[in-house]
Design a protein around this motif. Structure first.
Motif, PDB file in Angstrom:
ATOM      1  N   LEU A 103       0.613  -1.437   0.163  1.00 27.67           N
ATOM      2  CA  LEU A 103       0.203  -0.102   0.314  1.00 27.67           C
ATOM      3  C   LEU A 103       0.319   1.301  -0.020  1.00 27.67           C
ATOM      4  O   LEU A 103       2.002   1.204   1.218  1.00 27.67           O
ATOM      5  CB  LEU A 103      -0.756  -0.180   1.163  1.00 27.67           C
ATOM      6  N   GLU A 104       0.285   2.036  -0.928  1.00 25.47           N
ATOM      7  CA  GLU A 104       0.958   3.216  -1.066  1.00 25.47           C
ATOM      8  C   GLU A 104       0.531   4.194  -0.161  1.00 25.47           C
ATOM      9  O   GLU A 104      -0.689   4.810  -0.299  1.00 25.47           O
ATOM     10  CB  GLU A 104       1.738   3.718  -2.229  1.00 25.47           C
ATOM     11  N   ALA A 105       0.980   4.932   1.016  1.00 23.42           N
ATOM     12  CA  ALA A 105       0.130   6.339   1.870  1.00 23.42           C
ATOM     13  C   ALA A 105       0.187   7.718   1.423  1.00 23.42           C
ATOM     14  O   ALA A 105       1.087   8.101   0.383  1.00 23.42           O
ATOM     15  CB  ALA A 105       0.870   6.115   2.961  1.00 23.42           C
ATOM     16  N   VAL A 132       5.639   4.747   1.772  1.00 20.66           N
ATOM     17  CA  VAL A 132       5.305   6.535   2.291  1.00 20.66           C
ATOM     18  C   VAL A 132       6.621   7.155   1.609  1.00 20.66           C
ATOM     19  O   VAL A 132       8.091   6.547   1.302  1.00 20.66           O
ATOM     20  CB  VAL A 132       5.788   5.980   3.894  1.00 20.66           C
ATOM     21  N   ASN A 133       6.044   8.436   0.957  1.00 18.27           N
ATOM     22  CA  ASN A 133       6.872   9.408   0.211  1.00 18.27           C
ATOM     23  C   ASN A 133       7.871  10.028   1.112  1.00 18.27           C
ATOM     24  O   ASN A 133       7.103  10.829   2.127  1.00 18.27           O
ATOM     25  CB  ASN A 133       5.520  10.167  -0.839  1.00 18.27           C
ATOM     26  N   LEU A 134       8.810  10.412   0.334  1.00 20.49           N
ATOM     27  CA  LEU A 134       9.281  11.631   1.461  1.00 20.49           C
ATOM     28  C   LEU A 134       9.770  12.348   0.848  1.00 20.49           C
ATOM     29  O   LEU A 134      10.210  12.556  -0.400  1.00 20.49           O
ATOM     30  CB  LEU A 134      11.301  10.990   2.084  1.00 20.49           C
ATOM     31  N   LEU A 137      10.755   2.752   1.712  1.00 18.60           N
ATOM     32  CA  LEU A 137      10.395   4.637   1.427  1.00 18.60           C
ATOM     33  C   LEU A 137      10.948   4.664   0.369  1.00 18.60           C
ATOM     34  O   LEU A 137      11.443   4.280  -0.493  1.00 18.60           O
ATOM     35  CB  LEU A 137      11.552   5.759   2.775  1.00 18.60           C
ATOM     36  N   GLU A 138       9.815   6.097  -0.304  1.00 23.03           N
ATOM     37  CA  GLU A 138      10.085   7.048  -1.642  1.00 23.03           C
ATOM     38  C   GLU A 138      10.717   8.257  -2.129  1.00 23.03           C
ATOM     39  O   GLU A 138      10.139   8.737  -1.381  1.00 23.03           O
ATOM     40  CB  GLU A 138       8.932   6.725  -1.969  1.00 23.03           C
ATOM     41  N   ILE A 139      11.812   7.936  -2.645  1.00 23.50           N
ATOM     42  CA  ILE A 139      12.623   9.079  -2.836  1.00 23.50           C
ATOM     43  C   ILE A 139      12.407   9.369  -4.570  1.00 23.50           C
ATOM     44  O   ILE A 139      12.520   8.548  -5.032  1.00 23.50           O
ATOM     45  CB  ILE A 139      14.355   9.083  -2.089  1.00 23.50           C
ATOM     46  N   ILE A 187      12.525   4.401  -5.788  1.00 24.79           N
ATOM     47  CA  ILE A 187      12.692   5.701  -6.243  1.00 24.79           C
ATOM     48  C   ILE A 187      11.111   6.100  -7.242  1.00 24.79           C
ATOM     49  O   ILE A 187      11.211   5.196  -8.144  1.00 24.79           O
ATOM     50  CB  ILE A 187      13.777   5.974  -7.325  1.00 24.79           C
ATOM     51  N   ASP A 188      10.924   7.248  -6.940  1.00 25.19           N
ATOM     52  CA  ASP A 188       9.484   7.075  -7.763  1.00 25.19           C
ATOM     53  C   ASP A 188       9.635   8.251  -8.557  1.00 25.19           C
ATOM     54  O   ASP A 188      10.945   8.761  -8.767  1.00 25.19           O
ATOM     55  CB  ASP A 188       9.124   8.440  -6.680  1.00 25.19           C
ATOM     56  N   ASP A 189       8.677   8.196  -9.322  1.00 27.62           N
ATOM     57  CA  ASP A 189       7.886   9.048 -11.044  1.00 27.62           C
ATOM     58  C   ASP A 189       9.618   8.874 -11.490  1.00 27.62           C
ATOM     59  O   ASP A 189      10.157   9.652 -12.361  1.00 27.62           O
ATOM     60  CB  ASP A 189       7.915   9.921 -10.249  1.00 27.62           C
ATOM     61  N   LEU A 198      12.179   0.734  -8.488  1.00 21.72           N
ATOM     62  CA  LEU A 198      12.771   1.691  -9.418  1.00 21.72           C
ATOM     63  C   LEU A 198      10.716   1.882 -10.428  1.00 21.72           C
ATOM     64  O   LEU A 198      10.593   0.832  -9.909  1.00 21.72           O
ATOM     65  CB  LEU A 198      13.101   1.613 -10.694  1.00 21.72           C
ATOM     66  N   LYS A 199       9.724   2.896  -9.926  1.00 23.22           N
ATOM     67  CA  LYS A 199       8.665   3.036  -9.980  1.00 23.22           C
ATOM     68  C   LYS A 199       8.700   4.322 -11.086  1.00 23.22           C
ATOM     69  O   LYS A 199       9.337   5.455 -11.105  1.00 23.22           O
ATOM     70  CB  LYS A 199       8.034   3.688  -9.075  1.00 23.22           C
ATOM     71  N   VAL A 200       8.214   3.731 -12.743  1.00 21.69           N
ATOM     72  CA  VAL A 200       8.522   4.394 -13.350  1.00 21.69           C
ATOM     73  C   VAL A 200       6.966   5.039 -13.227  1.00 21.69           C
ATOM     74  O   VAL A 200       5.911   4.848 -12.950  1.00 21.69           O
ATOM     75  CB  VAL A 200       8.431   3.383 -14.836  1.00 21.69           C
TER      76      VAL A 200
HETATM   77 MG    MG Z   1       5.215   8.262  -4.538  1.00 22.62          MG
END
Ligand code: MG
Ligand code: C2E
Ligand code: MG
Ligand code: MG
Length: 279
Positions: free
Chosen positions: A58-60, A119-121, A151-153, A181-183, A202-204
């Motif tokens: 789950l992504e918050a 969780v996004n940082l 953790l997403e950076i 790694i987000d985006d 890696l998140k495309v």
């Molecule tokens: Mg994110």
């Protein structure tokens, strides 16, 4: 508004900049109050395994409901929170609340034992000198094991600070916390650089996923990112999957996981609980 100032003329009083500063100050004040008045809440978007179709995490995602403004999207207020530095406090609240909620679900629902919480940082959060001790405190307070946290950076956060970021990420990995790694693809990370960091996923970015079925360039970008990730020992989450066709293409490219409106929109905690109970 003062008119007649030609472009390139130096004005001592620039009404446009003044307006911008005023909006920034007003929003800062509102965000500060929002924390006190508990106007923030979290939604959670499921992340699915493309192989099994099962929810694996789950992504918050933060939400702001203000009595005067109504609903304000994070795309609007997160940049202001970052600019004013308030993101440090808001981000701490997000991490605390997400870990607390996730831990509560874990104790209630043994079937979610394999799920992870993302969780996004923000950049200023990890630059704060006490960031690691904040993370430790939150894990201790909530009882969540670090191995369940991801953790997403962003790419720019890797590039900004160099060595000190590497050290910090190692500290997180030492606690079994995973890193995404987000985006990915929208920033300016050098590939050689990427290899030096202990990144798991890696998140495309959804802009590439969106166009991949109609546009061969986007398809090639997604294919390249997936193969890059695999060569570096990372797995891949495709963001913003909206169609069955995108889903099939991603599967055929060996992409491990996906999130997007095709599966689930971000859901409030009651709706997520209902989904988790179906597992
Ligand atoms: Mg994110
Ligand atoms: P993100 O971390 O990349 O999150 C994914 C965003 O894409 C979310 O927008 C989500 O609702 C949206 N999304 C997911 N699937 C689809 C889809 O299929 N189609 C489309 N069109 N959109 C989809 P949201 O919740 O508005 O958040 C926007 C951004 O705000 C996030 O992007 C993240 O960068 C930031 N953000 C949200 N919550 C937090 C937070 O707690 N802390 C920080 N620092 N940033 C946050
Ligand atoms: Mg993203
Ligand atoms: Mg995004």
């Amino acid at each position: 508004r003062a008119k007649g100032l030609g472009k390139g003329r130096c004005a001592i009083f620039d009404p446009e900049m003044y307006e911008k500063a005023l909006t920034l100050l007003q929003t800062e004040r509102e965000l500060r109050l929002a924390l006190e008045r508990k106007e923030f809440f979290l939604c959670y978007q499921p992340i699915l395994s493309l192989q099994t179709g099962q929810i694996q995490g789950l992504e918050a995602l933060i939400r702001w409901q203000n009595p005067e403004r109504g609903f304000v999207s994070p795309g609007e207020f997160i940049p202001i929170a970052e600019e004013t530095g308030l993101i440090v406090e808001i981000g701490k609240w997000v991490l605390q609340e997400a870990c607390r909620q996730f831990r509560a679900w874990q104790t209630e629902l043994p079937q979610i034992a394999a799920l992870k919480l993302s969780v996004n940082l923000a950049s200023k959060q990890i630059q704060a000198p006490n960031f690691i001790s904040t993370v430790d405190q939150i894990l201790t307070n909530t009882g969540l094991d670090g191995s369940y946290l991801k953790l997403e950076i962003t790419e720019s956060m890797l590039m900004d600070q160099g060595e000190s970021t590497l050290e910090l990420l190692k500290q997180l990995r030492y606690r079994q916390i995973m890193l995404s790694i987000d985006d990915f693809g929208t920033g300016y990370s050098s590939l050689g650089y990427l290899r030096r960091f202990p990144i798991n996923t890696l998140k495309v970015d959804r802009s590439f996923v969106n166009g991949m079925s109609v546009d061969s360039e986007n398809f090639e970008i997604v294919r390249t990112i997936i193969s890059l990730a695999h060569n570096l020992g990372m797995d891949v989450i495709a963001e913003g999957v909206e169609t069955a066709e995108q889903c099939d293409l991603l599967k055929s490219l060996g992409c491990e996981s996906a999130q997007g409106f095709f599966f689930f929109k971000p859901l409030n905690s009651a709706a997520i609980l209902a989904e988790l109970m179906k597992i």
